[in-house]
Motif scaffolding. Structure first.
Motif, PDB file in Angstrom:
ATOM      1  N   GLU A   1       0.831  -1.208   0.000  1.00 51.83           N
ATOM      2  CA  GLU A   1       0.000   0.000   0.000  1.00 51.83           C
ATOM      3  C   GLU A   1       0.865   1.257   0.000  1.00 51.83           C
ATOM      4  OE1 GLU A   1      -3.283   0.629  -0.437  1.00 51.83           O
ATOM      5  OE2 GLU A   1      -3.336  -1.498  -0.947  1.00 51.83           O
ATOM      6  N   LYS A   2       1.958   1.233   0.760  1.00 55.07           N
ATOM      7  CA  LYS A   2       2.869   2.388   0.790  1.00 55.07           C
ATOM      8  C   LYS A   2       3.495   2.592  -0.591  1.00 55.07           C
ATOM      9  CE  LYS A   2       6.659   4.337   3.508  1.00 55.07           C
ATOM     10  NZ  LYS A   2       7.555   4.973   2.766  1.00 55.07           N
ATOM     11  N   LEU A   3       3.928   1.523  -1.220  1.00 53.66           N
ATOM     12  CA  LEU A   3       4.503   1.618  -2.559  1.00 53.66           C
ATOM     13  C   LEU A   3       3.467   2.146  -3.554  1.00 53.66           C
ATOM     14  CD1 LEU A   3       6.811   1.163  -4.541  1.00 53.66           C
ATOM     15  CD2 LEU A   3       6.048  -1.212  -4.743  1.00 53.66           C
ATOM     16  N   LYS A   4       2.246   1.641  -3.474  1.00 53.14           N
ATOM     17  CA  LYS A   4       1.173   2.117  -4.354  1.00 53.14           C
ATOM     18  C   LYS A   4       0.964   3.616  -4.169  1.00 53.14           C
ATOM     19  CE  LYS A   4      -3.752   1.608  -5.198  1.00 53.14           C
ATOM     20  NZ  LYS A   4      -5.005   1.017  -4.736  1.00 53.14           N
ATOM     21  N   HIS A   5       0.937   4.062  -2.919  1.00 52.87           N
ATOM     22  CA  HIS A   5       0.769   5.482  -2.625  1.00 52.87           C
ATOM     23  C   HIS A   5       1.913   6.301  -3.230  1.00 52.87           C
ATOM     24  CE1 HIS A   5      -0.062   9.176  -0.456  1.00 52.87           C
ATOM     25  NE2 HIS A   5       1.202   9.183  -0.071  1.00 52.87           N
ATOM     26  N   GLU A   6       3.145   5.839  -3.088  1.00 49.21           N
ATOM     27  CA  GLU A   6       4.298   6.581  -3.615  1.00 49.21           C
ATOM     28  C   GLU A   6       4.261   6.652  -5.142  1.00 49.21           C
ATOM     29  OE1 GLU A   6       6.161   8.380  -1.813  1.00 49.21           O
ATOM     30  OE2 GLU A   6       5.503   7.585   0.109  1.00 49.21           O
ATOM     31  N   VAL A   7       3.835   5.590  -5.787  1.00 48.36           N
ATOM     32  CA  VAL A   7       3.720   5.608  -7.252  1.00 48.36           C
ATOM     33  C   VAL A   7       2.625   6.579  -7.682  1.00 48.36           C
ATOM     34  CG1 VAL A   7       3.117   4.219  -9.275  1.00 48.36           C
ATOM     35  CG2 VAL A   7       4.709   3.311  -7.573  1.00 48.36           C
ATOM     36  N   GLU A   8       1.498   6.575  -6.972  1.00 52.89           N
ATOM     37  CA  GLU A   8       0.436   7.531  -7.283  1.00 52.89           C
ATOM     38  C   GLU A   8       0.935   8.962  -7.119  1.00 52.89           C
ATOM     39  OE1 GLU A   8      -2.666   6.244  -4.651  1.00 52.89           O
ATOM     40  OE2 GLU A   8      -3.387   4.725  -6.066  1.00 52.89           O
TER      41      GLU A   8
END
Length: 178
Positions: A103-110
């Motif tokens: 989820e943290k990685l997804k947030h950073e990519v967004e």
């Protein structure tokens, strides 16, 4: 082309059009009844993909079964092999990466995709390479309607020496994925 907010239709209709220096998101913002799609994106006589309920989902591969030393491992290895040949994509489950890290990685990519175009272009895909921000030309000479950002994290020797160290710190350091 300056700021992403300063695009005009003329930027996309000139012979000097460079699809690697703009965002599909920005192109879509220009869409109006009289807007012409830039030639590198036009596909003649091609139907858009159907996203109906009957579209099959990519196969799922179970990492925990790949780590076993029994018949389940052999079955999963065979499934992985045929999936790679037939699909070229799969969903990996039971891989041990925590959902909070994902989820943290997804947030950073967004957050990366929300950056101004000028910032994202600092990580532009270089000719002949696969990593970076932008899009690649397809075999038919056309571009897909998508902005992509590709990086290789492992093995370390495959990381792009010009790209990886320049990434925003939030995308450079995910120790559990490395």
């Amino acid at each position: 082309m300056g700021s992403s907010s300063s695009y005009t239709e003329d930027d996309f209709s000139t012979s000097a059009f460079d699809p690697s220096t703009f965002s599909v998101q920005e192109l879509v913002k220009l869409a109006a009844p009289d807007f012409s799609i830039p030639q590198p994106f036009v596909r003649i006589n091609q139907q858009p993909p159907s996203l109906s309920v009957t579209t099959p989902l990519p196969p799922t591969i179970d990492m925990s079964r790949l780590l076993l030393e029994d018949d389940h491992q052999n079955l999963e290895l065979h499934k992985l092999h045929s999936t790679c040949q037939d699909w070229g994509i799969f969903q990996l489950v039971n891989h041990g990466v925590s959902s909070s890290l994902l989820e943290k990685l997804k947030h950073e990519v967004e957050e990366f995709y929300r950056l101004p175009l000028e910032e994202k272009l600092k990580y532009k895909i270089r000719e002949g390479e696969l990593e970076g921000y932008g899009r690649r030309m397809r075999a038919d000479g056309k571009y897909d309607w998508v902005d992509t950002f590709n990086i290789i994290t492992n093995p370390l020797h495959r990381r792009s020496p010009h790209l990886f160290p320049q990434l925003p710190p939030s995308l450079r350091f995910f120790p559990s994925l490395l």
